[in-house]
Design an enzyme around this catalytic site. Structure first.
Site, mmCIF file in Angstrom:
data_model
loop_
_atom_site.group_PDB
_atom_site.id
_atom_site.type_symbol
_atom_site.label_atom_id
_atom_site.label_comp_id
_atom_site.label_asym_id
_atom_site.label_seq_id
_atom_site.Cartn_x
_atom_site.Cartn_y
_atom_site.Cartn_z
ATOM 1 N N GLY A 3 7.215 -3.736 -1.767
ATOM 2 C CA GLY A 3 7.477 -4.974 -2.517
ATOM 3 C C GLY A 3 6.256 -5.366 -3.318
ATOM 4 O O GLY A 3 5.349 -4.555 -3.523
ATOM 5 N N ASN A 4 6.228 -6.582 -3.797
ATOM 6 C CA ASN A 4 5.038 -7.071 -4.500
ATOM 7 C C ASN A 4 4.911 -8.583 -4.308
ATOM 8 O O ASN A 4 5.764 -9.202 -3.675
ATOM 9 C CB ASN A 4 5.075 -6.683 -5.979
ATOM 10 C CG ASN A 4 6.277 -7.277 -6.685
ATOM 11 O OD1 ASN A 4 6.396 -8.491 -6.811
ATOM 12 N ND2 ASN A 4 7.191 -6.410 -7.128
ATOM 13 N N HIS A 5 3.836 -9.160 -4.875
ATOM 14 C CA HIS A 5 3.498 -10.564 -4.591
ATOM 15 C C HIS A 5 4.242 -11.577 -5.458
ATOM 16 O O HIS A 5 3.927 -12.767 -5.407
ATOM 17 C CB HIS A 5 1.998 -10.787 -4.780
ATOM 18 C CG HIS A 5 1.174 -10.093 -3.744
ATOM 19 N ND1 HIS A 5 1.260 -10.403 -2.413
ATOM 20 C CD2 HIS A 5 0.267 -9.098 -3.850
ATOM 21 C CE1 HIS A 5 0.423 -9.631 -1.740
ATOM 22 N NE2 HIS A 5 -0.173 -8.826 -2.592
ATOM 23 N N ALA A 62 9.623 -9.173 -11.241
ATOM 24 C CA ALA A 62 8.640 -8.100 -11.073
ATOM 25 C C ALA A 62 9.346 -6.970 -10.322
ATOM 26 O O ALA A 62 9.320 -6.900 -9.092
ATOM 27 C CB ALA A 62 7.447 -8.616 -10.287
#
Ligand code: C5P
Length: 399
Positions: free
Chosen positions: A209-211, A277
């Site tokens: 995943g990402n932030h 994102a």
């Protein structure tokens, strides 16, 4: 009235107690409310009640003697989408008509960037007095909208015209005010927005995943809704929530799910704003059972995810399509390439190099590049204000 910023001015008349009900109605409708009171009005309604219901500090004096901070009338004037003064006494009315400025409420009136609406309230003889009529005419010609006082029993025991319009009436006048100002380029249009990260499963308990927090996309959705658009918000995993009439919130997890949701909506949309994102890659194989640790090293083979924005660009008819570019280097060059490759109308650029911009923050600093090679840079602002800048750009954009 989702997201609308209502500044309420309260002056010292008996009808002030009814403002509690108006604040409740406004808050229930999704509006943000800040209140300014004249010192005299606190004899009629407690600032604590006003502050508690509005969920904001109340401004009364120019400065707060306890902590030395000051209430900036200019900031109030910039913040508000509308200034509603209710009840408005004969005293404050006369000061407004003459430009007097001896308290915070009056200074704010003179600093207002948007419109002012007043709901006068006074005893019948005061309301019928030629001075009051003259002052009201003066304010009307200054562009102030008047919600006339109503007939009925007055606090003095007399009957006649002078009662403040009921909170429900004031509320529906505020609604009408915003309704009549909705931009036809946004009102009734359908927009699909992608927001947040995507999670790409490795096994039943792990993912890539990402932030991304989703804050930017949710702020854009809120602003479109406030301007009367129909919104499909396709959100990857995020803690954020939004409920509003006109909103279809589709929660997805992976890029493939996000693509499927967008594909089902895109044809019927007028605009697309893709702020998600999206993970560029996903594991080639998702393990059915939790992967056990064994060797010193392990590798996961990744395959490319679909580019959702590019798919929308390739399948664009008359729609306006907006993408985002988050870069750490060569921002403009990379943004220009993306704009062309993904067939966008304009691209919103931000860089992680700007302090306070990008992932997780409440602020963002953007610039916009469009397909006519126009470039515009903006100051660092709250994500809500950035959402407004993006939508304003779209309103003024001609393909
Ligand atoms: O190519 P890049 O990922 O930098 O492009 C960013 C833009 O493309 C953003 O608007 C993002 O939402 C969108 N995007 C997408 N699907 C992907 C990758 C990016 O929609 N797989």
């Amino acid at each position: 009235m989702q997201g609308k910023r209502i500044l309420l001015g309260i002056t010292g008349g008996i009808a002030a107690y009814k403002i509690a009900f108006l604040i409740r109605l406004l808050k229930k409708s999704g509006a943000e409310v800040k209140c300014i009171m004249t010192p005299a009005s606190s004899d009629f309604i407690s600032p604590l009640v006003v502050s508690t219901l509005s969920e904001n500090p109340v401004g009364i004096e120019f400065w707060n003697k306890d902590d030395g901070t000051w209430n900036n009338h200019v900031d109030y004037g910039l913040w508000a989408d509308i200034f509603v003064i209710a009840p408005l006494t004969a005293n404050t009315l006369s000061k407004m008509a003459s430009g007097s400025c001896d308290n915070l409420l009056l200074a704010t009136y003179l600093s207002m960037k948007s419109n002012t609406v007043i709901a006068p309230a006074m005893d019948l003889d005061m309301y019928a007095h030629p001075t009051t009529a003259r002052n009201l005419t003066q304010l009307e010609s200054d562009g102030v909208e008047i919600i006339p006082a109503e007939d009925g029993q007055l606090a003095s025991g007399l009957e006649g015209t002078g009662r403040m319009a009921e909170p429900e009436t004031i509320f529906s006048k505020i609604e009408d005010y915003f309704e009549s100002r909705k931009d036809p380029k946004i009102k009734g249009k359908k927009v699909v927005i992608t927001a947040g990260p995507t999670y790409e499963n490795i096994d039943p308990v792990r993912f890539i995943g990402n932030h991304s927090s989703g804050k930017m996309g949710f702020a854009i959705a809120e602003k479109f809704l406030a301007d009367g658009a129909e919104v499909v918000l396709v959100a990857g995993p995020t803690k954020l929530n939004l409920e509003a009439p006109g909103l279809k919130l589709l929660r997805v997890r992976s890029a493939e799910e996000m693509l499927a949701a967008v594909q089902a909506e895109w044809e019927s949309c007028d605009y697309g704003v893709f702020s998600a994102a999206v993970a560029d890659y996903r594991p080639a194989d998702v393990a059915e059972q939790k992967i056990k640790k064994s060797d010193e090293e392990m590798s996961i083979r990744l395959i490319k995810n679909p580019d959702i924005l590019k798919w929308a660009g390739d399948n664009k008819k008359d729609q306006i399509l907006v993408g985002f570019a988050l870069e750490t280097n060569d921002l403009e060059l990379n943004a220009q390439k993306k704009l062309n490759k993904k067939n966008l109308n304009f691209i919103v650029m931000n860089t992680l190099m700007d302090p306070g911009a990008g992932f997780g923050h409440d602020t963002n600093k953007i610039s916009i590049l469009d397909d006519h090679n126009n470039f515009k840079s903006f100051e660092k602002k709250s994500k809500k204000e950035v959402a407004k800048d993006i939508i304003d750009y779209l309103k003024n954009y001609n393909s």
